[in-house]
Design a protein around this motif. Structure first.
Motif, PDB file in Angstrom:
ATOM      1  N   LEU A 101       0.828  -1.209   0.000  1.00  0.00           N
ATOM      2  CA  LEU A 101       0.000   0.000   0.000  1.00  0.00           C
ATOM      3  C   LEU A 101       0.858   1.253   0.000  1.00  0.00           C
ATOM      4  O   LEU A 101       0.584   2.210  -0.746  1.00  0.00           O
ATOM      5  CB  LEU A 101      -0.925  -0.004   1.220  1.00  0.00           C
ATOM      6  CG  LEU A 101      -1.756   1.272   1.440  1.00  0.00           C
ATOM      7  CD1 LEU A 101      -2.687   1.512   0.261  1.00  0.00           C
ATOM      8  CD2 LEU A 101      -2.547   1.172   2.739  1.00  0.00           C
ATOM      9  N   VAL A 102       1.895   1.273   0.832  1.00  0.00           N
ATOM     10  CA  VAL A 102       2.764   2.446   0.899  1.00  0.00           C
ATOM     11  C   VAL A 102       3.481   2.666  -0.434  1.00  0.00           C
ATOM     12  O   VAL A 102       3.631   3.809  -0.888  1.00  0.00           O
ATOM     13  CB  VAL A 102       3.783   2.305   2.055  1.00  0.00           C
ATOM     14  CG1 VAL A 102       4.823   3.412   2.001  1.00  0.00           C
ATOM     15  CG2 VAL A 102       3.060   2.332   3.403  1.00  0.00           C
ATOM     16  N   VAL A 103       3.887   1.580  -1.079  1.00  0.00           N
ATOM     17  CA  VAL A 103       4.555   1.707  -2.375  1.00  0.00           C
ATOM     18  C   VAL A 103       3.622   2.340  -3.407  1.00  0.00           C
ATOM     19  O   VAL A 103       3.987   3.310  -4.080  1.00  0.00           O
ATOM     20  CB  VAL A 103       5.063   0.342  -2.878  1.00  0.00           C
ATOM     21  CG1 VAL A 103       5.548   0.441  -4.328  1.00  0.00           C
ATOM     22  CG2 VAL A 103       6.192  -0.167  -1.991  1.00  0.00           C
ATOM     23  N   VAL A 104       2.411   1.821  -3.544  1.00  0.00           N
ATOM     24  CA  VAL A 104       1.515   2.360  -4.571  1.00  0.00           C
ATOM     25  C   VAL A 104       1.033   3.770  -4.206  1.00  0.00           C
ATOM     26  O   VAL A 104       0.792   4.593  -5.094  1.00  0.00           O
ATOM     27  CB  VAL A 104       0.308   1.429  -4.842  1.00  0.00           C
ATOM     28  CG1 VAL A 104       0.756   0.133  -5.464  1.00  0.00           C
ATOM     29  CG2 VAL A 104      -0.497   1.163  -3.590  1.00  0.00           C
ATOM     30  N   ALA A 105       0.931   4.058  -2.904  1.00  0.00           N
ATOM     31  CA  ALA A 105       0.526   5.401  -2.493  1.00  0.00           C
ATOM     32  C   ALA A 105       1.624   6.421  -2.760  1.00  0.00           C
ATOM     33  O   ALA A 105       1.366   7.633  -2.734  1.00  0.00           O
ATOM     34  CB  ALA A 105       0.153   5.415  -1.009  1.00  0.00           C
ATOM     35  N   SER A 106       2.835   5.943  -3.031  1.00  0.00           N
ATOM     36  CA  SER A 106       3.957   6.842  -3.343  1.00  0.00           C
ATOM     37  C   SER A 106       4.095   7.087  -4.841  1.00  0.00           C
ATOM     38  O   SER A 106       5.052   7.740  -5.277  1.00  0.00           O
ATOM     39  CB  SER A 106       5.273   6.235  -2.810  1.00  0.00           C
ATOM     40  OG  SER A 106       5.199   5.976  -1.424  1.00  0.00           O
ATOM     41  N   GLY A 107       3.166   6.591  -5.623  1.00  0.00           N
ATOM     42  CA  GLY A 107       3.273   6.658  -7.076  1.00  0.00           C
ATOM     43  C   GLY A 107       3.367   8.059  -7.635  1.00  0.00           C
ATOM     44  O   GLY A 107       3.918   8.274  -8.719  1.00  0.00           O
ATOM     45  N   LEU A 108       2.853   9.050  -6.907  1.00  0.00           N
ATOM     46  CA  LEU A 108       2.880  10.433  -7.387  1.00  0.00           C
ATOM     47  C   LEU A 108       4.310  10.942  -7.538  1.00  0.00           C
ATOM     48  O   LEU A 108       4.554  11.888  -8.292  1.00  0.00           O
ATOM     49  CB  LEU A 108       2.103  11.322  -6.407  1.00  0.00           C
ATOM     50  CG  LEU A 108       1.719  12.728  -6.873  1.00  0.00           C
ATOM     51  CD1 LEU A 108       0.799  12.650  -8.085  1.00  0.00           C
ATOM     52  CD2 LEU A 108       1.042  13.497  -5.749  1.00  0.00           C
ATOM     53  N   GLN A 109       5.258  10.308  -6.836  1.00  0.00           N
ATOM     54  CA  GLN A 109       6.651  10.755  -6.895  1.00  0.00           C
ATOM     55  C   GLN A 109       7.252  10.604  -8.298  1.00  0.00           C
ATOM     56  O   GLN A 109       8.289  11.193  -8.588  1.00  0.00           O
ATOM     57  CB  GLN A 109       7.494   9.954  -5.893  1.00  0.00           C
ATOM     58  CG  GLN A 109       6.994  10.014  -4.464  1.00  0.00           C
ATOM     59  CD  GLN A 109       6.895  11.438  -3.940  1.00  0.00           C
ATOM     60  OE1 GLN A 109       7.821  12.220  -4.103  1.00  0.00           O
ATOM     61  NE2 GLN A 109       5.775  11.757  -3.321  1.00  0.00           N
ATOM     62  N   PHE A 110       6.590   9.839  -9.167  1.00  0.00           N
ATOM     63  CA  PHE A 110       7.113   9.663 -10.522  1.00  0.00           C
ATOM     64  C   PHE A 110       7.200  10.980 -11.286  1.00  0.00           C
ATOM     65  O   PHE A 110       8.025  11.117 -12.192  1.00  0.00           O
ATOM     66  CB  PHE A 110       6.228   8.688 -11.315  1.00  0.00           C
ATOM     67  CG  PHE A 110       6.584   7.238 -11.101  1.00  0.00           C
ATOM     68  CD1 PHE A 110       7.822   6.748 -11.490  1.00  0.00           C
ATOM     69  CD2 PHE A 110       5.683   6.368 -10.518  1.00  0.00           C
ATOM     70  CE1 PHE A 110       8.149   5.414 -11.299  1.00  0.00           C
ATOM     71  CE2 PHE A 110       6.001   5.029 -10.321  1.00  0.00           C
ATOM     72  CZ  PHE A 110       7.236   4.549 -10.715  1.00  0.00           C
ATOM     73  N   ILE A 111       6.346  11.942 -10.953  1.00  0.00           N
ATOM     74  CA  ILE A 111       6.327  13.179 -11.744  1.00  0.00           C
ATOM     75  C   ILE A 111       7.256  14.259 -11.197  1.00  0.00           C
ATOM     76  O   ILE A 111       7.456  15.279 -11.845  1.00  0.00           O
ATOM     77  CB  ILE A 111       4.892  13.743 -11.863  1.00  0.00           C
ATOM     78  CG1 ILE A 111       4.400  14.294 -10.511  1.00  0.00           C
ATOM     79  CG2 ILE A 111       3.940  12.710 -12.404  1.00  0.00           C
ATOM     80  CD1 ILE A 111       3.088  15.036 -10.632  1.00  0.00           C
ATOM     81  N   LEU A 112       7.854  14.042 -10.010  1.00  0.00           N
ATOM     82  CA  LEU A 112       8.697  15.080  -9.418  1.00  0.00           C
ATOM     83  C   LEU A 112       9.894  15.487 -10.290  1.00  0.00           C
ATOM     84  O   LEU A 112      10.218  16.680 -10.340  1.00  0.00           O
ATOM     85  CB  LEU A 112       9.180  14.646  -8.034  1.00  0.00           C
ATOM     86  CG  LEU A 112       8.198  14.898  -6.885  1.00  0.00           C
ATOM     87  CD1 LEU A 112       8.803  14.436  -5.575  1.00  0.00           C
ATOM     88  CD2 LEU A 112       7.829  16.371  -6.800  1.00  0.00           C
ATOM     89  N   PRO A 113      10.575  14.546 -10.983  1.00  0.00           N
ATOM     90  CA  PRO A 113      11.710  14.983 -11.810  1.00  0.00           C
ATOM     91  C   PRO A 113      11.333  15.992 -12.885  1.00  0.00           C
ATOM     92  O   PRO A 113      12.202  16.724 -13.384  1.00  0.00           O
ATOM     93  CB  PRO A 113      12.214  13.670 -12.430  1.00  0.00           C
ATOM     94  CG  PRO A 113      11.826  12.629 -11.442  1.00  0.00           C
ATOM     95  CD  PRO A 113      10.485  13.079 -10.923  1.00  0.00           C
ATOM     96  N   LEU A 114      10.053  16.047 -13.256  1.00  0.00           N
ATOM     97  CA  LEU A 114       9.628  17.032 -14.255  1.00  0.00           C
ATOM     98  C   LEU A 114       9.850  18.456 -13.772  1.00  0.00           C
ATOM     99  O   LEU A 114       9.969  19.388 -14.577  1.00  0.00           O
ATOM    100  CB  LEU A 114       8.140  16.830 -14.599  1.00  0.00           C
ATOM    101  CG  LEU A 114       7.757  15.485 -15.230  1.00  0.00           C
ATOM    102  CD1 LEU A 114       6.256  15.417 -15.454  1.00  0.00           C
ATOM    103  CD2 LEU A 114       8.502  15.281 -16.545  1.00  0.00           C
ATOM    104  N   ALA A 115       9.922  18.636 -12.449  1.00  0.00           N
ATOM    105  CA  ALA A 115      10.113  19.978 -11.890  1.00  0.00           C
ATOM    106  C   ALA A 115      11.449  20.574 -12.310  1.00  0.00           C
ATOM    107  O   ALA A 115      11.607  21.798 -12.357  1.00  0.00           O
ATOM    108  CB  ALA A 115      10.006  19.930 -10.367  1.00  0.00           C
TER     109      ALA A 115
END
Length: 197
Positions: A91-105
């Motif tokens: 659950l914690v792994v999938v709930a962290s999925g939003l981190q995939f877009i951070l490098p776009l910053a």
């Protein structure tokens, strides 16, 4: 793997299933977590020119942080009479999925990048709090308090991983960063020791 990706999307929409639904075959969250670490390594350009070393550091830190957070929150939720009938790791792994877009910053101007980091981090926290509170049937405030209590341990994990990576020759720390890491480790150790009292 498709089910895991669908679960990431559902959690981002604040839709949460029972905890049993997040007990995946071990390789699926392991693969996603490793990819998260590799993606995060793209934001470590200030740690030297050893690309493989920076990737190793980011993957190690991602694994330690998620595994440590999962174990800590499992203990914390059970302590607060939460209904935790299985591992929180998936659950914690999938709930962290939003981190995939951070490098776009990194493609954005500094002000816009800072705003994106803040927005993604805030929404990611909302997703995590919502998911953990619903699967464990506890209040969101109790989950938020647990996350706050884990923060010094998370900082300590980061400082230890950075120090190990430097000793292993994976990363190079600028003097100011090295001083900050040492101070952070000292403060985190003091906070963790205080929490154990």
């Amino acid at each position: 793997m498709r089910l895991l990706i669908d679960d990431v999307i559902d959690l981002l929409r604040l839709r949460v299933k029972p905890l049993a639904a997040y007990q995946y075959p071990w390789w699926q969250p392991a693969l996603m977590l490793t990819v998260l670490g590799l993606v995060a390594s793209g934001d470590t350009g200030d740690l030297g020119d050893n690309i493989a070393g920076r990737m190793g550091y980011a993957v190690a830190l991602t694994w330690l942080a998620v595994a440590g957070f999962s174990r800590f929150m499992s203990f914390w939720l059970r302590l607060n009479k939460g209904d935790v009938g299985g591992s929180l790791f998936g659950l914690v792994v999938v709930a962290s999925g939003l981190q995939f877009i951070l490098p776009l910053a990194s493609w954005l101007p500094d002000d816009a990048a800072a705003g994106m980091y803040f927005s993604v981090s805030l929404f990611g926290m909302i997703v995590m709090v919502n998911a953990l509170s619903k699967v464990a049937a506890v209040s969101k405030w109790r989950v938020l308090l647990g996350m706050f209590l884990f923060a010094p341990l998370g900082l300590l994990l980061m400082a230890v991983t950075l120090s190990f990576s430097k000793m292993a020759g994976w990363v190079d720390l600028p003097p100011e960063v090295e001083a900050a890491v040492q101070a952070q480790a000292k403060n985190a150790s003091g906070s963790a020791a205080w929490l154990k009292k």
